[in-house]
Design a protein around this motif. Structure first.
Motif, PDB file in Angstrom:
ATOM      1  N   LEU A   1     -82.872  80.786 -62.563  1.00  0.00           N
ATOM      2  CA  LEU A   1     -82.219  82.020 -62.134  1.00  0.00           C
ATOM      3  C   LEU A   1     -81.186  82.483 -63.174  1.00  0.00           C
ATOM      4  CD1 LEU A   1     -81.786  81.393 -58.298  1.00  0.00           C
ATOM      5  CD2 LEU A   1     -83.477  82.860 -59.453  1.00  0.00           C
ATOM      6  N   GLY A   2     -80.483  81.534 -63.773  1.00  0.00           N
ATOM      7  CA  GLY A   2     -79.518  81.880 -64.812  1.00  0.00           C
ATOM      8  C   GLY A   2     -80.187  82.473 -66.036  1.00  0.00           C
ATOM      9  N   LEU A   3     -81.316  81.906 -66.433  1.00  0.00           N
ATOM     10  CA  LEU A   3     -82.053  82.429 -67.582  1.00  0.00           C
ATOM     11  C   LEU A   3     -82.693  83.782 -67.275  1.00  0.00           C
ATOM     12  CD1 LEU A   3     -83.769  79.185 -68.935  1.00  0.00           C
ATOM     13  CD2 LEU A   3     -81.829  80.409 -69.930  1.00  0.00           C
ATOM     14  N   ALA A   4     -83.058  83.976 -66.016  1.00  0.00           N
ATOM     15  CA  ALA A   4     -83.690  85.231 -65.608  1.00  0.00           C
ATOM     16  C   ALA A   4     -82.663  86.336 -65.410  1.00  0.00           C
ATOM     17  CB  ALA A   4     -84.517  85.025 -64.347  1.00  0.00           C
ATOM     18  N   GLY A   5     -81.360  85.989 -65.426  1.00  0.00           N
ATOM     19  CA  GLY A   5     -80.318  86.991 -65.297  1.00  0.00           C
ATOM     20  C   GLY A   5     -79.907  87.319 -63.887  1.00  0.00           C
TER      21      GLY A   5
END
Length: 175
Positions: free
Chosen positions: A170-174
């Protein structure tokens, strides 16, 4: 002729030849399975890398590796175990990463492909050695059935690392 730039460019850029070479290497490997010792000899480089990943991650995460074997051993069911690492302190926080540690070989294979291959002298021997090395790395990056069983024994560990994977994703996906 085999090292002429035109031939090499056509050979390197054609995925058919790459797949053909990998299949030939795998057939050679499977042909050795009629002899336990010949099979062990062919499998030792990959087994070493696979078990080294278990050992290293187990050491870092306090699993206390206590043995490291590469010689084949006959299992109770008649199959052969090509190598193993034993641990004295397997817990919920280190079981999953220590068991799935061979997946780190995929990162190594990726970096070899990304950073070493472009710098390699384009010769047929180098290409064959590159394909052999990548085949060994990628094939041995796959966790074994025993690796999955060890990882699956610790539900809290599965939940912990599953949660961390979702947060990372989720962090990488923004989000």
């Amino acid at each position: 002729y085999l090292n002429s730039p035109e031939f090499l460019r056509g050979f390197f850029d054609n995925r058919f030849y790459l797949i053909l070479l990998v299949i030939i290497l795998m057939r050679f490997k499977y042909a050795t399975y009629t002899s336990m010792w010949m099979s062990a000899l062919v499998n030792i480089p990959g087994t070493f890398l696979h078990e080294l990943m278990h050992y290293t991650v187990g050491l870092i995460l306090n699993a206390h590796p206590c043995n490291f074997t590469l010689l084949p051993k006959r299992a109770d069911n008649g199959t052969y175990i090509m190598g193993s690492v034993g641990f004295r302190n397997v817990t919920f926080y280190n079981a999953v990463p220590a068991a799935m540690a061979p997946l780190l070989l995929l990162v190594i294979g990726f970096y070899i492909n990304r950073y070493y291959l472009p710098r390699m002298e384009p010769t047929m021997v180098n290409y064959i050695l590159y394909v052999l090395l990548q085949t060994i790395i990628i094939e041995n990056a796959m966790p074994s059935g025993a690796d999955f069983r060890v990882a699956g024994m610790y539900l809290r560990g599965i939940l912990l690392y599953g949660f961390l994977a979702v947060v990372l994703f989720l962090g990488l996906a923004g989000f």
